[in-house]
Design a protein around this motif. Structure first.
Motif, mmCIF file in Angstrom:
data_model
loop_
_atom_site.group_PDB
_atom_site.id
_atom_site.type_symbol
_atom_site.label_atom_id
_atom_site.label_comp_id
_atom_site.label_asym_id
_atom_site.label_seq_id
_atom_site.Cartn_x
_atom_site.Cartn_y
_atom_site.Cartn_z
ATOM 1 N N ASN A 6 15.100 3.960 -0.798
ATOM 2 C CA ASN A 6 14.014 3.572 0.112
ATOM 3 C C ASN A 6 14.371 2.332 0.916
ATOM 4 O OD1 ASN A 6 13.431 1.437 -1.553
ATOM 5 N ND2 ASN A 6 11.222 1.766 -1.480
ATOM 6 N N LEU B 88 15.820 -0.558 0.240
ATOM 7 C CA LEU B 88 15.827 -1.944 -0.223
ATOM 8 C C LEU B 88 17.258 -2.477 -0.224
ATOM 9 C CD1 LEU B 88 13.215 -1.934 -3.089
ATOM 10 C CD2 LEU B 88 13.145 -3.302 -1.027
ATOM 11 N N ASP C 106 6.710 -6.721 -12.930
ATOM 12 C CA ASP C 106 7.256 -6.994 -11.600
ATOM 13 C C ASP C 106 6.481 -6.218 -10.545
ATOM 14 O OD1 ASP C 106 9.166 -8.467 -12.866
ATOM 15 O OD2 ASP C 106 10.663 -6.880 -12.851
ATOM 16 N N ALA D 267 11.034 -7.513 -4.169
ATOM 17 C CA ALA D 267 11.505 -6.145 -3.888
ATOM 18 C C ALA D 267 10.353 -5.155 -4.047
ATOM 19 C CB ALA D 267 12.660 -5.790 -4.819
ATOM 20 N N ALA D 268 9.536 -5.360 -5.094
ATOM 21 C CA ALA D 268 8.411 -4.444 -5.316
ATOM 22 C C ALA D 268 7.405 -4.538 -4.173
ATOM 23 C CB ALA D 268 7.732 -4.751 -6.646
ATOM 24 N N MET D 269 7.262 -5.745 -3.596
ATOM 25 C CA MET D 269 6.334 -5.905 -2.473
ATOM 26 C C MET D 269 6.892 -5.232 -1.227
ATOM 27 S SD MET D 269 5.301 -9.877 -3.051
ATOM 28 C CE MET D 269 4.095 -10.001 -1.760
ATOM 29 N N VAL D 270 8.182 -5.472 -0.963
ATOM 30 C CA VAL D 270 8.817 -4.888 0.219
ATOM 31 C C VAL D 270 8.782 -3.362 0.126
ATOM 32 C CG1 VAL D 270 11.009 -4.641 1.420
ATOM 33 C CG2 VAL D 270 10.242 -6.885 0.695
ATOM 34 N N ALA D 271 8.993 -2.837 -1.097
ATOM 35 C CA ALA D 271 8.989 -1.384 -1.273
ATOM 36 C C ALA D 271 7.636 -0.790 -0.927
ATOM 37 C CB ALA D 271 9.362 -1.030 -2.717
ATOM 38 N N ARG D 272 6.595 -1.595 -0.938
ATOM 39 C CA ARG D 272 5.276 -1.078 -0.567
ATOM 40 C C ARG D 272 4.857 -1.591 0.813
ATOM 41 N NH1 ARG D 272 1.367 -2.427 -5.106
ATOM 42 N NH2 ARG D 272 3.014 -3.387 -6.314
ATOM 43 N N GLY D 273 5.852 -1.852 1.626
ATOM 44 C CA GLY D 273 5.563 -2.118 3.032
ATOM 45 C C GLY D 273 5.186 -3.549 3.372
ATOM 46 N N PHE D 274 5.482 -4.510 2.483
ATOM 47 C CA PHE D 274 5.165 -5.901 2.780
ATOM 48 C C PHE D 274 6.081 -6.402 3.884
ATOM 49 C CE2 PHE D 274 5.731 -10.499 1.834
ATOM 50 C CZ PHE D 274 4.424 -10.891 2.030
ATOM 51 N N ASP D 275 5.499 -7.087 4.887
ATOM 52 C CA ASP D 275 6.345 -7.582 5.970
ATOM 53 C C ASP D 275 6.078 -9.057 6.234
ATOM 54 O OD1 ASP D 275 3.840 -7.420 6.941
ATOM 55 O OD2 ASP D 275 4.283 -6.067 8.606
ATOM 56 N N TYR E 31 1.344 -14.869 -12.943
ATOM 57 C CA TYR E 31 2.568 -14.981 -13.739
ATOM 58 C C TYR E 31 2.530 -16.095 -14.756
ATOM 59 C CZ TYR E 31 4.461 -11.187 -11.232
ATOM 60 O OH TYR E 31 4.644 -9.926 -10.746
ATOM 61 N N PHE F 65 -0.134 -15.829 -7.258
ATOM 62 C CA PHE F 65 1.063 -15.546 -8.059
ATOM 63 C C PHE F 65 1.087 -16.430 -9.300
ATOM 64 C CE2 PHE F 65 3.183 -13.921 -4.106
ATOM 65 C CZ PHE F 65 3.219 -12.620 -4.552
ATOM 66 N N ARG G 111 12.681 -9.665 -8.037
ATOM 67 C CA ARG G 111 12.239 -8.296 -8.320
ATOM 68 C C ARG G 111 10.827 -8.059 -7.782
ATOM 69 N NH1 ARG G 111 14.393 -9.446 -13.434
ATOM 70 N NH2 ARG G 111 12.320 -9.518 -14.333
ATOM 71 N N VAL G 112 9.972 -9.077 -7.938
ATOM 72 C CA VAL G 112 8.602 -8.939 -7.433
ATOM 73 C C VAL G 112 8.631 -8.759 -5.917
ATOM 74 C CG1 VAL G 112 6.424 -10.142 -7.088
ATOM 75 C CG2 VAL G 112 7.535 -10.217 -9.305
ATOM 76 N N PHE H 107 -2.619 -2.866 -2.177
ATOM 77 C CA PHE H 107 -1.584 -3.598 -1.436
ATOM 78 C C PHE H 107 -0.820 -2.694 -0.465
ATOM 79 C CE2 PHE H 107 2.665 -5.420 -0.974
ATOM 80 C CZ PHE H 107 2.365 -6.719 -0.623
ATOM 81 N N PHE I 209 1.723 -7.533 -9.163
ATOM 82 C CA PHE I 209 1.822 -8.973 -8.917
ATOM 83 C C PHE I 209 0.507 -9.575 -8.441
ATOM 84 C CE2 PHE I 209 3.652 -6.422 -5.506
ATOM 85 C CZ PHE I 209 2.715 -6.638 -4.545
ATOM 86 N N ARG J 104 12.923 -12.856 -11.615
ATOM 87 C CA ARG J 104 11.684 -12.088 -11.559
ATOM 88 C C ARG J 104 11.101 -12.153 -10.154
ATOM 89 N NH1 ARG J 104 8.173 -10.059 -15.082
ATOM 90 N NH2 ARG J 104 8.971 -11.179 -16.870
ATOM 91 N N ASN K 123 -0.992 -2.674 3.690
ATOM 92 C CA ASN K 123 0.196 -2.913 4.502
ATOM 93 C C ASN K 123 0.430 -1.785 5.491
ATOM 94 O OD1 ASN K 123 1.003 -5.420 3.571
ATOM 95 N ND2 ASN K 123 2.038 -4.546 1.802
ATOM 96 N N PHE L 5 9.026 0.342 -10.021
ATOM 97 C CA PHE L 5 10.034 -0.414 -10.756
ATOM 98 C C PHE L 5 9.849 -0.270 -12.267
ATOM 99 C CE2 PHE L 5 10.321 -2.027 -6.599
ATOM 100 C CZ PHE L 5 11.584 -2.565 -6.462
ATOM 101 N N MET M 120 -0.367 5.167 -1.612
ATOM 102 C CA MET M 120 0.232 5.292 -0.283
ATOM 103 C C MET M 120 0.516 6.756 0.044
ATOM 104 S SD MET M 120 2.894 2.155 -0.885
ATOM 105 C CE MET M 120 3.662 2.114 0.722
ATOM 106 N N ARG N 127 9.510 3.749 3.929
ATOM 107 C CA ARG N 127 8.875 3.236 2.710
ATOM 108 C C ARG N 127 7.496 3.821 2.480
ATOM 109 N NH1 ARG N 127 11.401 -2.677 3.548
ATOM 110 N NH2 ARG N 127 13.416 -2.141 2.654
#
Lengths: 242, 258
Positions: A52, A54, A89, B214-222, B163, B159, B211-212, A102, A92, B208, A106, A84, A154, A77
């Motif tokens: 995807n 990354l 992780d 990456a998890a945000m970007v994977a769901r379209g965070f910009d 965390y 955050f 990784r967090v 989320f 969040f 961490r 987005n 994950f 999504m 995406r």
């Protein structure tokens, strides 16, 4: 059948020079559930990160026939969702609602649409009505379910799931397996839990030291004990001595 | 693991708990401002502030003992800062002592400043305890966001809230791993181990974070944070905020003309 994921000659080095993937070739078709198995450090998770966008190299990965580039990254995406391994992780946000919302937020959906999507996604993973709960008060099994809901909201066409059952007790594991079985769409599941693989996937791709060493029907590959032992997926000589 | 030390009792239902977090946040700030700006000799004003706070606390149905215990936690810090004031402030001498080679004297005005600092700190802390034990942190974060606190700050706080618990667990596991291998020995050795633990914790947290992200970007965070407006400022909230502010203004004015 339509090709949804197409990977050709993909090689990848980590910045410290460690080689993670070597000449990986694979094609995944619409509606398939494919297991990606291999010993620790085989490059399974690294491969998922490529699917995807990354991690990116030069156009060796195509999603629905389109190479991943800067322009279609968002598009990619929204279609290819990645869950994950560690739900701490993945989750969040302060509340379950915020986390599941989320992705849809987005993607720019309207408020009503976001609410609807969160509700549907939580319902699909059996966590309906948990919007207000706090992630750190959930059990591991619940966290894993919510983590899956965060991408289901999504409505992706391809689900990439990294080690969905790691650290779960057998009951949690089997209820998660039946949950995954009920989800529509193309799925790629990374695991070294062969029970899960057998129950969920018809096709298996075996990765070892960054290379695809087998790609075929689950029954054939899992029946070949010497092959599995050679790639660290079944008890080998060490077990026989013991 | 369940940790409730941050916003314990925030699940309890009460008139105060049902108020909009923005109303509570703003009035709390206003209360602290009023307390801090009150002249040191206005005993009556302080008594009124206390009465106001006590009423609120009773309305909030948070256990009194819990509030009291919590309010004492910051006192050592305040004392540490303020304890020397009576010795250095000029004025009428209240008492003089010989400590070894030095002669020290305590002044009345200095004691008054000390007392005043303690009272102000205590009243302010009471109001903050009231705020945090009647408002869920998630609600408070929403409120802050809608009060136009920069998004980055809100994200940082959220955050932290998410965390903190994960990190506490991680520290606990590190400690258990250490203790189960018979931690002890020379002081220097102990310090080294603790240093290594802190380093490990830092690196783990850093990784961490990656990784967090990456998890945000994977769901379209910009880089832009998007949230839903889920708070509703009702008439009761406005009444509370305006009413309490008026009481505070009244106390200050009363004090001015008294």
């Amino acid at each position: 059948m339509e090709e949804v994921i197409w990977v050709a000659n993909l090689s990848f080095w980590y910045p410290d020079g460690q080689r993670a993937l070597t000449d990986v070739n694979l094609t995944i078709y619409q509606g398939e559930t494919v297991a990606l198995i291999g010993p620790n450090g085989a490059g399974k998770s690294t491969l998922l990160l490529h699917l995807n966008g990354l991690l990116r190299t030069n156009g060796e990965v195509k999603i629905f026939g389109r190479p991943i580039d800067d322009k279609n990254l968002r598009w990619t995406r929204s279609r290819v969702a990645l869950v994950f391994q560690n739900p701490d992780d993945q989750l969040f946000s302060p509340t379950v609602f915020d986390d599941v919302a989320f992705g849809p937020l987005n993607m720019g959906y309207s408020e009503e649409e976001v609410w609807q999507r969160v509700k549907t996604a939580l319902g699909l993973v059996g966590m309906a009505g948990c919007e207000k709960r706090l992630p750190h008060h959930l059990s591991l099994g619940e966290k894993k379910r919510v983590a899956i809901a965060t991408v289901l909201s999504m409505s992706p066409e391809i689900l990439l799931i990294d080690e969905p059952t790691s650290n779960l007790d057998p009951r949690g594991k089997w209820s998660l397996i039946s949950l995954l079985r009920g989800l529509a769409g193309t799925k790629v599941v990374v695991s070294h839990d062969l029970e899960l693989v057998k129950a969920l996937c018809r096709r298996v791709i075996v990765l070892d030291q960054g290379r695809v060493v087998a790609d075929g029907a689950t029954d054939d590959i899992l029946a070949d004990k010497p092959f599995l032992a050679a790639h660290g997926l079944a008890p080998g000589e060490a077990a026989e001595k013991a | 693991m369940k940790h409730g030390f941050l916003d314990q009792y925030s699940d309890r239902d009460s008139i105060i708990a049902r108020l909009d977090p923005r109303a509570k946040f703003v009035t709390t700030l206003f209360f602290i401002l009023a307390v801090v700006l009150t002249p040191p000799d206005s005993w009556l004003a302080y008594a009124l502030y206390f009465a106001l706070m006590a009423t609120m606390l009773l309305l909030s149905r948070v256990p009194v003992f819990y509030v009291f215990k919590r309010s004492l936690v910051i006192m050592p810090f305040v004392l540490l800062v303020a304890i020397f004031i009576p010795f250095f402030k000029e004025g009428e001498v209240a008492g003089s002592y010989n400590i070894w080679l030095w002669q020290v004297s305590v002044t009345y005005s200095g004691l008054q400043v000390l007392w005043n600092i303690l009272v102000k700190a205590w009243l302010s802390v009471l109001s903050l305890i009231l705020l945090t034990s009647t408002t869920k942190l998630t609600q408070l974060l929403k409120g802050l966001e809608q009060l136009r606190l920069p998004k980055v700050m809100v994200m940082l706080l959220s955050f932290m809230y998410r965390y903190l618990f994960v990190l506490v667990d991680e520290v606990m596991r590190l400690k258990q791993a250490r203790d189960s291998r018979n931690f002890g020995g020379r002081r220097l050795w102990q310090i080294r181990t603790i240093g290594n633990m802190i380093g490990t914790l830092f690196i783990r947290s850093y990784e961490r974070g990656e990784r967090v992200y990456a998890a945000m970007v994977a769901r379209g965070f910009d880089g832009r944070s998007r949230t839903l407006d889920r708070l509703h400022f009702r008439r009761a909230d406005a009444c509370f905020a305006i009413g309490l502010s008026l009481v505070l203004v009244f106390i200050s004015l009363f004090n001015l003309f008294y």
